[in-house]
Design a protein around this motif. Structure first.
Motif, short mmCIF file in Angstrom:
data_model
loop_
_atom_site.label_atom_id
_atom_site.label_comp_id
_atom_site.label_asym_id
_atom_site.label_seq_id
_atom_site.Cartn_x
_atom_site.Cartn_y
_atom_site.Cartn_z
N GLU A 1 0.82 -1.20 0.00
CA GLU A 1 0.00 0.00 0.00
C GLU A 1 0.86 1.26 0.00
O GLU A 1 0.60 2.21 -0.76
CB GLU A 1 -0.93 0.01 1.22
CG GLU A 1 -1.89 1.20 1.22
CD GLU A 1 -2.89 1.14 2.36
OE1 GLU A 1 -3.78 2.01 2.41
OE2 GLU A 1 -2.79 0.21 3.19
N SER A 2 1.91 1.27 0.81
CA SER A 2 2.77 2.45 0.86
C SER A 2 3.55 2.62 -0.44
O SER A 2 3.83 3.74 -0.86
CB SER A 2 3.73 2.35 2.05
OG SER A 2 4.55 1.20 1.94
N GLU A 3 3.91 1.49 -1.08
CA GLU A 3 4.62 1.58 -2.36
C GLU A 3 3.71 2.15 -3.44
O GLU A 3 4.15 2.93 -4.29
CB GLU A 3 5.12 0.19 -2.78
CG GLU A 3 6.36 -0.29 -2.07
CD GLU A 3 7.59 0.51 -2.46
OE1 GLU A 3 7.73 0.87 -3.65
OE2 GLU A 3 8.41 0.81 -1.57
N GLY B 1 1.59 10.07 -16.96
CA GLY B 1 2.25 9.04 -17.77
C GLY B 1 1.56 7.69 -17.62
O GLY B 1 0.33 7.60 -17.64
N THR B 2 2.37 6.65 -17.45
CA THR B 2 1.87 5.28 -17.44
C THR B 2 2.31 4.55 -16.17
O THR B 2 3.48 4.64 -15.78
CB THR B 2 2.38 4.49 -18.67
OG1 THR B 2 1.94 5.15 -19.85
CG2 THR B 2 1.84 3.08 -18.67
N LEU B 3 1.39 3.83 -15.55
CA LEU B 3 1.71 2.94 -14.43
C LEU B 3 1.58 1.51 -14.95
O LEU B 3 0.53 1.10 -15.43
CB LEU B 3 0.74 3.16 -13.26
CG LEU B 3 0.93 2.21 -12.06
CD1 LEU B 3 2.29 2.42 -11.42
CD2 LEU B 3 -0.18 2.40 -11.04
N LYS C 1 3.88 5.10 -6.25
CA LYS C 1 4.02 4.84 -7.69
C LYS C 1 2.94 5.56 -8.49
O LYS C 1 3.19 6.04 -9.60
CB LYS C 1 3.94 3.32 -7.96
CG LYS C 1 5.00 2.49 -7.25
CD LYS C 1 6.39 2.80 -7.76
CE LYS C 1 7.41 1.84 -7.13
NZ LYS C 1 8.80 2.16 -7.53
N ILE C 2 1.75 5.66 -7.92
CA ILE C 2 0.67 6.34 -8.64
C ILE C 2 1.01 7.82 -8.82
O ILE C 2 0.80 8.39 -9.91
CB ILE C 2 -0.66 6.20 -7.87
CG1 ILE C 2 -1.13 4.75 -7.91
CG2 ILE C 2 -1.74 7.11 -8.45
CD1 ILE C 2 -2.41 4.49 -7.16
#
Length: 551
Positions: free
Chosen positions: A302-304, A331-333, A324-325
Motif C-alpha cells: 500500500e505504501s509503495e 504518464g503510465t503505471l 508509484k501512482i
C-alpha cells in the motif's frame, strides 16, 4: 500390377503372360482337371482366383500345372511351371526397368547397400556430391570410401534406425540432409537406403549471412545513437504472423487511454510491449513507472503504491514518500505480475480506477490519480477468480483491451532474428566478435522448447558469447545440450548397473516407453512427426501411448 502382383489371376492376365498362357487348353475328366498337351495330358492342381503367388508355388509341388477356378467353379485360366517362371522373370524385368528409370531421373543422391555393406545403387546425384563414379563404387563395400563412424547408413543397416531430414557432415567441406530407412524382408533387415540432399551452399550462405547480419546490427546500433526511432515497436524483434498480429493490435490501442491487460508466459517480453505502448501514446517526458506485484511484501504494498505522509508509521521517512501512482502522474503505471497482487490491495486499486482519487498512507488530503494503467500477468486470471484469489470486478476493469503475446516455441521463425540481435549485443559489450556459428547449434536452437522464452534465449546467447573465446560457437556450449547429454549418460549408467531381471513383457514395455519418450522429446511433442520418425502410423502411435499410459 507389376509392382504388387497379389494373385495368380492378376499374373496370368498381365501383359508378360498373355502371349504364352492364353494358348493353354483345360478339360475336366472324372472331377480332375488336365492341361491338353497332345497325347500326354498334364495334371492340374486347382487354386482360387485370388490365391497368392506363394500359394501357387505350393500347388506346383503337387502337380506340374495349375488351373485357376472362379467362385462359380469355372476355369478362368491355367499356367505351367515353365510359363510361371517366364512370367515372373518378365515381371521382374519390367520392375527393374521402372526402378532404373526412377533412379536415373532423380536428382537426389540415393545410395543402397546390402547386408554385407556392398553398394547396390549409386545415383548421378551421389556421383555429383561425393565425386565418386558408379563404376568405382558399385559392388564395393561402402566403408572402403568413407569412415565407418561417419556413415549414418550403417546405423540404419545394423540397428534399423530411421532418419528423417537429419543434418550430417560426412566430410569437412560437405553438409547434407539425410533420409534413411532399412530394407526389410520377412521382418529381417537385408539392406539400407539413404538419400542425401546437398545443403553445403546453404550452410556457407548462412555463415556469410550471419557475419553480415552481425555487422548490420552493429551499424544499426551505431545509427540508433544519433537517430531517435519514430516507431517504438521496432524494439520488438520478430516477423512471425502471430507476433505481428499482436503488434498491430497494440498499435491500435496507442491512440486511446484505455487500460490494457498484457497476457503471456514469463519471459515473452510483456514489459517491452508495455514500454512500446507508452512511448507511442505519451509525450517524450511522460513517466513510465513499473511495479512488480509479486516482488513487494503485502505489508508494504500500500505504501509503495500510494505513498505515505511523514510519521505515518514507525521507520517511515521523515519527509514522507511519493507512491508509484503519484510518480506516474501524466504518464503510465505498469503493474507487472498483476495476478500476484494481495486481495486487500485489489479492492483499493479498484476504487482508484473508478474514482480516479486516492489517499496517501497516513494522509487526509485527497489526491487525484492521473495515469494510464497497463497490467501484465502470466497467470490464468479467470482460474484465480474461481479460487477466490483475484477479484472479478478488478479483472473486468483491467481487461478492457487484452494482448496475448505468443510464446517463443510457437513462433520459432523469430529465433534467427532474436539470436542475431542478442549475439551482436553481447559480442559488442564483451568485445568478442563471433566468426562462426555451426549448423548443429542452429538445429539445436530450433529443436529446443524455450520454456523461458525470449529471456532464456537472451541468457543462452550471452553464455555462447562468453564461452566462444576463439569466436567459434559450438554445440557443447548450449546449456540444454549439456543437460540432455548428462541425462543420456546417466540413463546408460543406470542400465549398465541394474542387474535385476524382470518379466520379459515388462522389460519390453519399459524399453518401448523410453523410446517413445525420446522420440516425442526430439519431435517437440508433435505426434505426426514422431510417428514418421518411428516409421509407424499416427494411429499406431496413439494406441501405444494409450496402452503404456502415456496419454
Amino acid at each position: 500390377m507389376l509392382f504388387s502382383i497379389q494373385s495368380i489371376k492378376e499374373l496370368i492376365e498381365s501383359e508378360p503372360a498373355k502371349s504364352t498362357v492364353a494358348k493353354n487348353k483345360i478339360y475336366k475328366q472324372r472331377g480332375t482337371f488336365y492341361l491338353d498337351h497332345g497325347q500326354t495330358p498334364i495334371l492340374c492342381e486347382t487354386v482360387d482366383a485370388d490365391a497368392s503367388v506363394e500359394q501357387v508355388l505350393s500347388a506346383f509341388q503337387k502337380a506340374p500345372a495349375v488351373a485357376v477356378l472362379e467362385k462359380n467353379g469355372v476355369v478362368s485360366g491355367s499356367i505351367t511351371a515353365p510359363q510361371l517362371m517366364e512370367c515372373l522373370y518378365a515381371a521382374y524385368q519390367h520392375l527393374q526397368a521402372f526402378y532404373q528409370t526412377v533412379i536415373q531421373t532423380t536428382d537426389a543422391s540415393v545410395t543402397v547397400i546390402d547386408r554385407e555393406k556392398r553398394v547396390r545403387t549409386w545415383t548421378k546425384g551421389a556421383e555429383r556430391i561425393f565425386s565418386l563414379t558408379e563404376a568405382e563404387v558399385l559392388g564395393q563395400p561402402i566403408t572402403q570410401f568413407f569412415e565407418p563412424n561417419k556413415l549414418e547408413i550403417l546405423h540404419t543397416l545394423y540397428e534399423g534406425k530411421r532418419i528423417n531430414s537429419h543434418f550430417h557432415q560426412p566430410r569437412a567441406d560437405l553438409f547434407v540432409l539425410i533420409n534413411s530407412n532399412p530394407v526389410l524382408y520377412n521382418n529381417r533387415i537385408i539392406g539400407a537406403v539413404v538419400s542425401e540432399t546437398d545443403v553445403t551452399n546453404q550452410v556457407m550462405l548462412n555463415d556469410k549471412l550471419f557475419t553480415m547480419s552481425t555487422e548490420v546490427h552493429r551499424l544499426e546500433q551505431e545509427v540508433a545513437k544519433y537517430k531517435h526511432s519514430t516507431d517504438p515497436f521496432q524494439a520488438i524483434k520478430g516477423n512471425s504472423a502471430s507476433l505481428q498480429q499482436t503488434v498491430q493490435l497494440a498499435k491500435k490501442v496507442c491512440s486511446v487511454k484505455s487500460t490494457v491487460l498484457i497476457l503471456g508466459e514469463s519471459g515473452v517480453g510483456k514489459e517491452v510491449f508495455a514500454k512500446a505502448i507508452h512511448e507511442a501514446s505519451e509525450s517524450p517526458d511522460a513517466p513510465f513507472i513499473s511495479i512488480n506485484c509479486g516482488a513487494i511484501p503485502a505489508s508494504l504494498f500500500e505504501s509503495e503504491l500510494f505513498g505515505y505522509e511523514r510519521g505515518a508509521f514507525s521507520g517511515a521517512d521523515h519527509k514522507g514518500k511519493k507512491g508509484k501512482i503519484e510518480l506516474a502522474k501524466g504518464g503510465t503505471l505498469f503493474l507487472d505480475e498483476a495476478g500476484e497482487m494481495p486481495l486487500d490491495m485489489q479492492v483499493k486499486l479498484l476504487r482508484v480506477l473508478q474514482e480516479r482519487t486516492y489517499y496517501r498512507v497516513g494522509g487526509e488530503k485527497e489526491c487525484k490519480a492521473d495515469f494510464r494503467l497497463l497490467a501484465a500477468t502470466n497467470q490464468d486470471l479467470p482460474a484465480l477468480i474461481k479460487k477466490g484469489e483475484f477479484r472479478e470486478d478488478l479483472y473486468y476493469r483491467l481487461n478492457v483491451v487484452s494482448l496475448h503475446i505468443p510464446p517463443l516455441r510457437e513462433r520459432k521463425e523469430d529465433i534467427v532474428e532474436l539470436m542475431h540481435h542478442f549475439l551482436n549485443e553481447f559480442s559488442v559489450r564483451y568485445q568478442r566478435p563471433i566468426q562462426q556459428l555451426s549448423p548443429e547449434v542452429m538445429q539445436a536452437l530450433f529443436q529446443h522448447d524455450w520454456p523461458g522464452n525470449i529471456r532464456e534465449l537472451r541468457n543462452v546467447m550471452e553464455r555462447l558469447v562468453v564461452f566462444a573465446t576463439d569466436g567459434v560457437i559450438k554445440k557443447e556450449y548450449l546449456p540444454f545440450y549439456e543437460s540432455t547429454h548428462l541425462q543420456e549418460q546417466a540413463a546408460d549408467r543406470t542400465e549398465e548397473i541394474d542387474e535385476t531381471i524382470l518379466p520379459l513383457q515388462y522389460e519390453m514395455e519399459r524399453h518401448e516407453k523410453k523410446v517413445l519418450e525420446r522420440a516425442l522429446r526430439l519431435s517437440n511433442g508433435n505426434k505426426l512427426e514422431c510417428a514418421e520418425k518411428l516409421g509407424i502410423t499416427r494411429a499406431t502411435l496413439y494406441n501405444r501411448l494409450k496402452r503404456l499410459g502415456m496419454n
